[in-house]
Design a protein around this motif. Structure first.
Motif, mmCIF file in Angstrom:
data_model
loop_
_atom_site.group_PDB
_atom_site.id
_atom_site.type_symbol
_atom_site.label_atom_id
_atom_site.label_comp_id
_atom_site.label_asym_id
_atom_site.label_seq_id
_atom_site.Cartn_x
_atom_site.Cartn_y
_atom_site.Cartn_z
ATOM 1 N N ALA A 1 0.860 -1.184 0.000
ATOM 2 C CA ALA A 1 0.000 0.000 0.000
ATOM 3 C C ALA A 1 0.896 1.234 0.000
ATOM 4 C CB ALA A 1 -0.888 -0.001 1.240
ATOM 5 N N LEU A 2 0.582 2.188 -0.857
ATOM 6 C CA LEU A 2 1.356 3.420 -0.904
ATOM 7 C C LEU A 2 0.993 4.304 0.276
ATOM 8 C CD1 LEU A 2 1.160 4.274 -4.692
ATOM 9 C CD2 LEU A 2 3.090 3.325 -3.443
ATOM 10 N N PRO A 3 2.007 4.889 0.920
ATOM 11 C CA PRO A 3 1.701 5.779 2.037
ATOM 12 C C PRO A 3 1.048 7.070 1.528
ATOM 13 C CG PRO A 3 4.046 5.780 1.585
ATOM 14 C CD PRO A 3 3.429 4.740 0.698
ATOM 15 N N LYS A 4 0.263 7.698 2.371
ATOM 16 C CA LYS A 4 -0.387 8.949 1.996
ATOM 17 C C LYS A 4 0.602 10.106 1.982
ATOM 18 C CE LYS A 4 -4.930 7.598 3.646
ATOM 19 N NZ LYS A 4 -5.546 7.292 2.403
ATOM 20 N N ALA A 5 1.637 10.036 2.810
ATOM 21 C CA ALA A 5 2.642 11.101 2.883
ATOM 22 C C ALA A 5 3.759 10.829 1.869
ATOM 23 C CB ALA A 5 3.226 11.174 4.287
ATOM 24 N N SER A 6 4.366 11.897 1.400
ATOM 25 C CA SER A 6 5.468 11.759 0.445
ATOM 26 C C SER A 6 6.746 11.345 1.168
ATOM 27 C CB SER A 6 5.704 13.090 -0.269
ATOM 28 O OG SER A 6 6.201 14.056 0.650
ATOM 29 N N VAL A 7 7.727 10.935 0.404
ATOM 30 C CA VAL A 7 9.031 10.580 0.973
ATOM 31 C C VAL A 7 9.612 11.799 1.680
ATOM 32 C CG1 VAL A 7 11.398 9.906 0.419
ATOM 33 C CG2 VAL A 7 9.487 8.774 -0.708
ATOM 34 N N TYR A 8 9.490 12.973 1.050
ATOM 35 C CA TYR A 8 10.032 14.183 1.669
ATOM 36 C C TYR A 8 9.304 14.508 2.976
ATOM 37 C CZ TYR A 8 11.658 18.776 2.729
ATOM 38 O OH TYR A 8 12.206 19.848 3.391
ATOM 39 N N ALA A 9 7.994 14.364 3.012
ATOM 40 C CA ALA A 9 7.242 14.637 4.244
ATOM 41 C C ALA A 9 7.703 13.711 5.366
ATOM 42 C CB ALA A 9 5.747 14.481 4.002
ATOM 43 N N ASN A 10 7.936 12.455 5.049
ATOM 44 C CA ASN A 10 8.444 11.519 6.060
ATOM 45 C C ASN A 10 9.844 11.903 6.509
ATOM 46 O OD1 ASN A 10 6.155 9.898 6.212
ATOM 47 N ND2 ASN A 10 6.789 8.684 4.448
ATOM 48 N N LEU A 11 10.708 12.338 5.571
ATOM 49 C CA LEU A 11 12.053 12.782 5.922
ATOM 50 C C LEU A 11 11.992 14.014 6.814
ATOM 51 C CD1 LEU A 11 15.138 12.885 5.731
ATOM 52 C CD2 LEU A 11 14.860 14.112 3.559
ATOM 53 N N ALA A 12 11.158 14.986 6.471
ATOM 54 C CA ALA A 12 11.037 16.205 7.264
ATOM 55 C C ALA A 12 10.571 15.885 8.687
ATOM 56 C CB ALA A 12 10.073 17.176 6.593
ATOM 57 N N ARG A 13 9.597 15.001 8.802
ATOM 58 C CA ARG A 13 9.107 14.604 10.130
ATOM 59 C C ARG A 13 10.209 13.921 10.929
ATOM 60 N NH1 ARG A 13 5.424 10.998 8.816
ATOM 61 N NH2 ARG A 13 4.022 12.626 8.085
ATOM 62 N N SER A 14 10.930 13.020 10.286
ATOM 63 C CA SER A 14 12.007 12.307 10.969
ATOM 64 C C SER A 14 13.132 13.259 11.375
ATOM 65 C CB SER A 14 12.552 11.206 10.056
ATOM 66 O OG SER A 14 13.553 10.478 10.697
ATOM 67 N N ALA A 15 13.472 14.207 10.498
ATOM 68 C CA ALA A 15 14.544 15.161 10.807
ATOM 69 C C ALA A 15 14.152 16.080 11.956
ATOM 70 C CB ALA A 15 14.884 15.979 9.562
ATOM 71 N N THR A 16 12.876 16.379 12.072
ATOM 72 C CA THR A 16 12.410 17.219 13.175
ATOM 73 C C THR A 16 12.430 16.448 14.496
ATOM 74 O OG1 THR A 16 11.015 18.492 11.682
ATOM 75 C CG2 THR A 16 10.464 18.584 14.025
ATOM 76 N N ARG A 17 11.984 15.208 14.447
ATOM 77 C CA ARG A 17 11.915 14.395 15.671
ATOM 78 C C ARG A 17 13.282 13.893 16.131
ATOM 79 N NH1 ARG A 17 6.790 10.507 14.216
ATOM 80 N NH2 ARG A 17 5.190 12.123 14.321
ATOM 81 N N HIS A 18 14.108 13.461 15.182
ATOM 82 C CA HIS A 18 15.387 12.819 15.517
ATOM 83 C C HIS A 18 16.498 13.352 14.608
ATOM 84 C CE1 HIS A 18 12.841 9.945 17.621
ATOM 85 N NE2 HIS A 18 12.161 9.781 16.494
ATOM 86 N N PRO A 19 16.898 14.610 14.760
ATOM 87 C CA PRO A 19 17.851 15.203 13.820
ATOM 88 C C PRO A 19 19.216 14.507 13.788
ATOM 89 C CG PRO A 19 17.481 16.663 15.689
ATOM 90 C CD PRO A 19 16.495 15.549 15.798
ATOM 91 N N GLN A 20 19.636 13.918 14.880
ATOM 92 C CA GLN A 20 20.963 13.304 14.919
ATOM 93 C C GLN A 20 20.955 11.808 14.621
ATOM 94 O OE1 GLN A 20 23.715 15.132 14.966
ATOM 95 N NE2 GLN A 20 22.237 16.806 14.908
ATOM 96 N N ARG A 21 19.800 11.244 14.391
ATOM 97 C CA ARG A 21 19.714 9.817 14.065
ATOM 98 C C ARG A 21 20.265 9.588 12.659
ATOM 99 N NH1 ARG A 21 13.996 7.008 14.246
ATOM 100 N NH2 ARG A 21 13.751 8.320 12.417
ATOM 101 N N ALA A 22 20.924 8.462 12.478
ATOM 102 C CA ALA A 22 21.506 8.148 11.174
ATOM 103 C C ALA A 22 20.408 7.807 10.175
ATOM 104 C CB ALA A 22 22.486 6.992 11.290
ATOM 105 N N ALA A 23 20.341 8.576 9.099
ATOM 106 C CA ALA A 23 19.420 8.269 8.007
ATOM 107 C C ALA A 23 20.094 7.273 7.073
ATOM 108 C CB ALA A 23 19.059 9.537 7.250
ATOM 109 N N ILE A 24 21.386 7.451 6.881
ATOM 110 C CA ILE A 24 22.179 6.565 6.019
ATOM 111 C C ILE A 24 23.480 6.268 6.743
ATOM 112 C CG2 ILE A 24 23.412 6.367 3.831
ATOM 113 C CD1 ILE A 24 21.364 8.374 2.678
ATOM 114 N N ASP A 25 23.839 5.015 6.813
ATOM 115 C CA ASP A 25 25.127 4.595 7.360
ATOM 116 C C ASP A 25 25.716 3.622 6.354
ATOM 117 O OD1 ASP A 25 27.326 3.817 8.815
ATOM 118 O OD2 ASP A 25 26.224 3.581 10.681
ATOM 119 N N TYR A 26 26.616 4.120 5.542
ATOM 120 C CA TYR A 26 27.152 3.338 4.428
ATOM 121 C C TYR A 26 28.649 3.161 4.614
ATOM 122 C CZ TYR A 26 28.013 1.892 -0.393
ATOM 123 O OH TYR A 26 28.382 1.197 -1.509
#
Length: 69
Positions: A18-43
């Motif tokens: 099922a496709l989420p109602k929120a966009s990828v950017y909206a999810n990123l913005a929410r995550s960055a606001t809630r957990h700015p120092q959490r690793a989004a990418i660890d490569y």
């Protein structure tokens, strides 16, 4: 929809998502606001936080808007 890969699909897993109602950017913005120092990418030890990923996404959007309108 292609179905050739279904023969190799993990048992018990759905064939559609099922496709989420929120966009990828909206999810990123929410995550960055809630957990700015959490690793989004660890490569391979190169870490990018949620806040930095959002900053880079905003910079790319600004560049594209300026360049292409």
């Amino acid at each position: 929809m292609f179905t050739r890969h279904f023969a190799h699909w993990p048992p018990g897993q759905p064939h559609t998502l099922a496709l989420p109602k929120a966009s990828v950017y909206a999810n990123l913005a929410r995550s960055a606001t809630r957990h700015p120092q959490r690793a989004a990418i660890d490569y391979y030890g190169s870490r990018l936080t949620d806040a930095e990923l959002r900053r880079q996404a905003d910079a790319l959007a600004g560049f594209l808007r300026k360049r292409f309108g």
